[in-house]
Design an enzyme around this catalytic site. Structure first.
Site, PDB file in Angstrom:
ATOM      1  N   GLU A 139       5.477  34.122  48.785  1.00 40.90           N
ATOM      2  CA  GLU A 139       4.568  32.970  48.770  1.00 40.90           C
ATOM      3  C   GLU A 139       3.132  33.322  48.388  1.00 40.90           C
ATOM      4  O   GLU A 139       2.431  32.522  47.760  1.00 40.90           O
ATOM      5  CB  GLU A 139       4.589  32.276  50.137  1.00 40.90           C
ATOM      6  CG  GLU A 139       5.887  31.528  50.442  1.00 40.90           C
ATOM      7  CD  GLU A 139       7.000  32.423  50.977  1.00 40.90           C
ATOM      8  OE1 GLU A 139       6.768  33.652  51.137  1.00 40.90           O
ATOM      9  OE2 GLU A 139       8.095  31.913  51.245  1.00 40.90           O
ATOM     10  N   HIS A 183      17.057  28.075  61.360  1.00 37.62           N
ATOM     11  CA  HIS A 183      16.993  27.732  59.933  1.00 37.62           C
ATOM     12  C   HIS A 183      18.381  27.880  59.312  1.00 37.62           C
ATOM     13  O   HIS A 183      19.124  28.811  59.665  1.00 37.62           O
ATOM     14  CB  HIS A 183      16.002  28.689  59.247  1.00 37.62           C
ATOM     15  CG  HIS A 183      15.563  28.246  57.888  1.00 37.62           C
ATOM     16  ND1 HIS A 183      16.343  28.394  56.770  1.00 37.62           N
ATOM     17  CD2 HIS A 183      14.425  27.648  57.473  1.00 37.62           C
ATOM     18  CE1 HIS A 183      15.702  27.911  55.717  1.00 37.62           C
ATOM     19  NE2 HIS A 183      14.522  27.446  56.122  1.00 37.62           N
ATOM     20  N   GLU A 242      -3.027  21.946  48.933  1.00 35.70           N
ATOM     21  CA  GLU A 242      -3.036  23.150  49.788  1.00 35.70           C
ATOM     22  C   GLU A 242      -3.310  24.400  48.934  1.00 35.70           C
ATOM     23  O   GLU A 242      -2.626  25.425  49.024  1.00 35.70           O
ATOM     24  CB  GLU A 242      -1.741  23.320  50.601  1.00 35.70           C
ATOM     25  CG  GLU A 242      -1.907  24.178  51.834  1.00 35.70           C
ATOM     26  CD  GLU A 242      -0.630  24.351  52.654  1.00 35.70           C
ATOM     27  OE1 GLU A 242       0.205  25.204  52.288  1.00 35.70           O
ATOM     28  OE2 GLU A 242      -0.472  23.647  53.659  1.00 35.70           O
TER      29      GLU A 242
HETATM   30  C1  UD1 Z   1      11.579  28.649  51.381  1.00 40.23           C
HETATM   31  C2  UD1 Z   1      10.135  28.917  50.973  1.00 40.23           C
HETATM   32  C3  UD1 Z   1       9.301  29.239  52.207  1.00 40.23           C
HETATM   33  C4  UD1 Z   1       9.421  28.154  53.250  1.00 40.23           C
HETATM   34  C5  UD1 Z   1      10.873  27.899  53.563  1.00 40.23           C
HETATM   35  C6  UD1 Z   1      10.878  26.703  54.469  1.00 40.23           C
HETATM   36  C7  UD1 Z   1      10.146  29.970  48.770  1.00 40.23           C
HETATM   37  C8  UD1 Z   1       9.950  31.218  48.004  1.00 40.23           C
HETATM   38  N1  UD1 Z   1      10.061  30.077  50.115  1.00 40.23           N
HETATM   39  O1  UD1 Z   1      12.104  29.834  51.960  1.00 40.23           O
HETATM   40  O2  UD1 Z   1       7.939  29.353  51.844  1.00 40.23           O
HETATM   41  O3  UD1 Z   1       8.761  28.582  54.408  1.00 40.23           O
HETATM   42  O4  UD1 Z   1      11.613  27.608  52.358  1.00 40.23           O
HETATM   43  O5  UD1 Z   1      12.049  26.535  55.154  1.00 40.23           O
HETATM   44  O6  UD1 Z   1      10.346  28.925  48.199  1.00 40.23           O
HETATM   45  N2  UD1 Z   1      19.505  26.177  53.234  1.00 40.23           N
HETATM   46  C9  UD1 Z   1      20.443  25.231  53.531  1.00 40.23           C
HETATM   47  N3  UD1 Z   1      20.016  23.928  53.672  1.00 40.23           N
HETATM   48  C10 UD1 Z   1      18.733  23.560  53.537  1.00 40.23           C
HETATM   49  C11 UD1 Z   1      17.782  24.554  53.243  1.00 40.23           C
HETATM   50  C12 UD1 Z   1      18.181  25.849  53.087  1.00 40.23           C
HETATM   51  O7  UD1 Z   1      21.624  25.505  53.648  1.00 40.23           O
HETATM   52  O8  UD1 Z   1      18.418  22.369  53.668  1.00 40.23           O
HETATM   53  C13 UD1 Z   1      19.947  27.580  53.074  1.00 40.23           C
HETATM   54  C14 UD1 Z   1      20.573  27.862  51.716  1.00 40.23           C
HETATM   55  O9  UD1 Z   1      21.654  28.721  51.925  1.00 40.23           O
HETATM   56  C15 UD1 Z   1      19.489  28.622  50.987  1.00 40.23           C
HETATM   57  C16 UD1 Z   1      18.782  29.332  52.124  1.00 40.23           C
HETATM   58  O10 UD1 Z   1      18.832  28.442  53.208  1.00 40.23           O
HETATM   59  O11 UD1 Z   1      20.063  29.516  50.083  1.00 40.23           O
HETATM   60  C17 UD1 Z   1      17.370  29.731  51.856  1.00 40.23           C
HETATM   61  O12 UD1 Z   1      16.615  28.640  51.307  1.00 40.23           O
HETATM   62  P1  UD1 Z   1      15.350  28.966  50.360  1.00 40.23           P
HETATM   63  O13 UD1 Z   1      14.630  27.722  49.994  1.00 40.23           O
HETATM   64  O14 UD1 Z   1      15.804  29.842  49.256  1.00 40.23           O
HETATM   65  O15 UD1 Z   1      14.480  29.760  51.431  1.00 40.23           O
HETATM   66  P2  UD1 Z   1      13.258  30.708  51.321  1.00 40.23           P
HETATM   67  O16 UD1 Z   1      12.943  31.006  49.890  1.00 40.23           O
HETATM   68  O17 UD1 Z   1      13.473  31.837  52.237  1.00 40.23           O
HETATM   69  N1  UDP Z   2      10.154  21.667  61.414  1.00 40.79           N
HETATM   70  C1  UDP Z   2      11.060  20.648  61.696  1.00 40.79           C
HETATM   71  N2  UDP Z   2      12.215  20.960  62.373  1.00 40.79           N
HETATM   72  C2  UDP Z   2      12.515  22.223  62.773  1.00 40.79           C
HETATM   73  C3  UDP Z   2      11.587  23.263  62.457  1.00 40.79           C
HETATM   74  C4  UDP Z   2      10.419  22.959  61.775  1.00 40.79           C
HETATM   75  O1  UDP Z   2      10.814  19.495  61.361  1.00 40.79           O
HETATM   76  O2  UDP Z   2      13.577  22.423  63.373  1.00 40.79           O
HETATM   77  C5  UDP Z   2       8.913  21.331  60.673  1.00 40.79           C
HETATM   78  C6  UDP Z   2       7.625  21.837  61.264  1.00 40.79           C
HETATM   79  O3  UDP Z   2       7.098  20.938  62.236  1.00 40.79           O
HETATM   80  C7  UDP Z   2       6.724  21.961  60.044  1.00 40.79           C
HETATM   81  C8  UDP Z   2       7.695  22.313  58.949  1.00 40.79           C
HETATM   82  O4  UDP Z   2       8.993  21.983  59.420  1.00 40.79           O
HETATM   83  O5  UDP Z   2       6.120  20.730  59.690  1.00 40.79           O
HETATM   84  C9  UDP Z   2       7.577  23.768  58.655  1.00 40.79           C
HETATM   85  O6  UDP Z   2       8.653  24.200  57.886  1.00 40.79           O
HETATM   86  P1  UDP Z   2       9.070  25.713  57.805  1.00 40.79           P
HETATM   87  O7  UDP Z   2       8.699  26.413  59.043  1.00 40.79           O
HETATM   88  O8  UDP Z   2      10.513  25.708  57.383  1.00 40.79           O
HETATM   89  O9  UDP Z   2       8.240  26.217  56.554  1.00 40.79           O
HETATM   90  P2  UDP Z   2       6.773  26.867  56.411  1.00 40.79           P
HETATM   91  O10 UDP Z   2       5.800  25.919  56.975  1.00 40.79           O
HETATM   92  O11 UDP Z   2       6.824  28.180  57.108  1.00 40.79           O
HETATM   93  O12 UDP Z   2       6.627  27.064  54.953  1.00 40.79           O
END
Ligand code: UD1
Ligand code: UDP
Length: 377
Positions: free
Chosen positions: A137, A248, A123
């Site tokens: 990003e 989320h 990608e």
């Molecule tokens: C990251 C990605 C973003 C992507 C998103 C997908 C970067 C810079 N950004 O967002 O591109 O769209 O993930 O969702 O890497 N958390 C949980 N459990 C989980 C996942 C997250 O509790 O399984 C919570 C945690 O508190 C964590 C917060 O969500 O601190 C944010 O997660 P993080 O990966 O830091 O998110 P972004 O950086 O905003």
């Molecule tokens: N997705 C999922 N469950 C949800 C929300 C999103 O499986 O409740 C999937 C969605 O279909 C897509 C991916 O997660 O394939 C996108 O992830 P997210 O939106 O967190 O990240 P981004 O694509 O914006 O980086």
């Protein structure tokens, strides 16, 4: 012929990377005579990552388990970079494979480069042209591209972006987006399995709006404005629309969304859904409101219109195909565009035509093929 196998290490850490790397892992594993695969997850996400690993039956060889509540960009970057050094030194793959634009993608590419290991970027080449949207990003993917030896561009447009920035055409391969591989591999599976869950969530006889929003640039005031638009729409269509919002797990997202939307009658908040039921939910939707990247690519295949809760997108193909429209985060703007679409059947039909500009579901096969050819030439 007794050739040495190519040691490849896919490294990923978040839900979207896992969805889009799962078919790449499968394609490499289908060639055991050519590839020796070790899978490394940073677990930048935990629950969201594990849902996808379990669906695609991926067992990581290395699980760095780095996620913390409210993790900062510096914490994730420095922790992944430091811990990957040991793993890469010990295993010494020929290739590190990264996906997209997360902290994991950017940092894993850097860790590979530091060890003089070749990097393949899946990608590659997506751009908005705005350093702060999406943040961080847009810069992550530019760094990952700079560090990479091979660029797997999902579309011709992504290839053009890379060429404009001076990347050698020899390193760029247009493959399609692996999200289509993932989507096609599961879309017809398990509708029976997910029907129970979806029937318990979805209110029959109503138009369904599915919402997701989590981007850093939308946290705070923009997310509040988005929530106010949802409240406005919920009231405007009190008896005829249901809004389902899988929230989320980011605490900053959860706090705002639950505070503002927790008590609205026709808004249903859920935990994030697993990928399979989520795709089936999207398939039942009348409209999607989202700031997600991946959903912008999935929706055109499903023929569900998307109002994108951003000012710019790196996925112009979906806008050109007619499925996506940028609406930003302004409360009135989101409400007006939604109401206009619901009141205008011609425009709604135009946006609902399924036209998938992101490939034929064979992107991962192409990536495996290029990697093998490039390594052995
Ligand atoms: C990251 C990605 C973003 C992507 C998103 C997908 C970067 C810079 N950004 O967002 O591109 O769209 O993930 O969702 O890497 N958390 C949980 N459990 C989980 C996942 C997250 O509790 O399984 C919570 C945690 O508190 C964590 C917060 O969500 O601190 C944010 O997660 P993080 O990966 O830091 O998110 P972004 O950086 O905003
Ligand atoms: N997705 C999922 N469950 C949800 C929300 C999103 O499986 O409740 C999937 C969605 O279909 C897509 C991916 O997660 O394939 C996108 O992830 P997210 O939106 O967190 O990240 P981004 O694509 O914006 O980086």
């Amino acid at each position: 012929m007794n050739r040495q196998r190519i040691k490849a290490m896919p490294i990923f850490g978040t839900r979207p990377e896992a969805v889009k790397m799962a078919p790449v892992v499968e394609a490499l594993k289908r060639r055991p005579e050519t590839f020796d695969i070790k899978i490394c997850v940073t677990a930048q996400h935990r629950e969201l990552l594990d849902q996808v690993l379990s669906l695609f039956r991926i067992e990581p060889d290395f699980d760095m388990g780095i996620m913390q509540a409210n993790q900062s960009l510096s914490y994730t970057t420095s922790t992944i970079l430091t811990r990957l050094e040991d793993i890469l030194k010990e295993h010494r793959p020929d290739w590190v494979l990264v996906h997209g634009d997360t902290t994991t993608s950017m940092t894993a590419a850097l860790a590979g480069f530091y060890q003089r290991i070749r990097v393949g970027h899946v990608e590659a080449g997506l751009r908005t042209g705005d350093r702060y949207a999406p943040y961080p990003e847009e810069i992550n993917r530019r760094i990952a591209d700079t560090l990479s030896d091979l660029h797997f561009a999902p579309t011709q447009g992504a290839r053009d972006n890379l060429l404009r920035e001076g990347y050698s055409p020899d390193t760029i391969h247009v493959t399609g987006n692996t999200v289509i591989d993932a989507l096609l591999s599961i879309i017809h599976q398990g509708e029976g399995q997910t029907a129970g869950l979806l029937n318990s969530l979805v209110m029959p006889g109503r138009r369904l709006i599915v919402v997701t929003a989590h981007r850093r640039e939308n946290l705070g005031a923009p997310l509040e404005q988005i929530c106010h638009a949802l409240i406005g729409l919920a009231h405007h269509y009190k008896k005829t629309v249901q809004i389902i919002y899988p929230v989320h797990p980011n605490p900053r997202v959860r706090e705002t969304v639950h505070r503002l939307l927790g008590q609205v009658e026709n808004i249903t908040l859920t935990d994030p859904l697993e990928y399979l039921p989520f795709v089936h939910l999207l398939n039942r939707a009348t409209l999607i409101l989202t700031d997600s990247g991946g959903i912008q690519e999935e929706a055109p295949s499903l023929g569900v219109p998307v109002l994108v809760l951003r000012d710019v997108t790196e996925r112009p193909e979906g806008v050109e195909a007619g499925t996506l429209k940028l609406v930003g985060s302004d409360t009135q703007g989101i409400m007006d565009e939604t109401i206009r679409l619901f009141d205008d059947p011609v425009e709604y039909r135009r946006m609902s035509q399924a036209q998938n500009p992101y490939g034929d579901g064979r992107a991962s096969e192409r990536i495996a093929h290029v990697l093998a050819k490039w390594s052995l030439s």
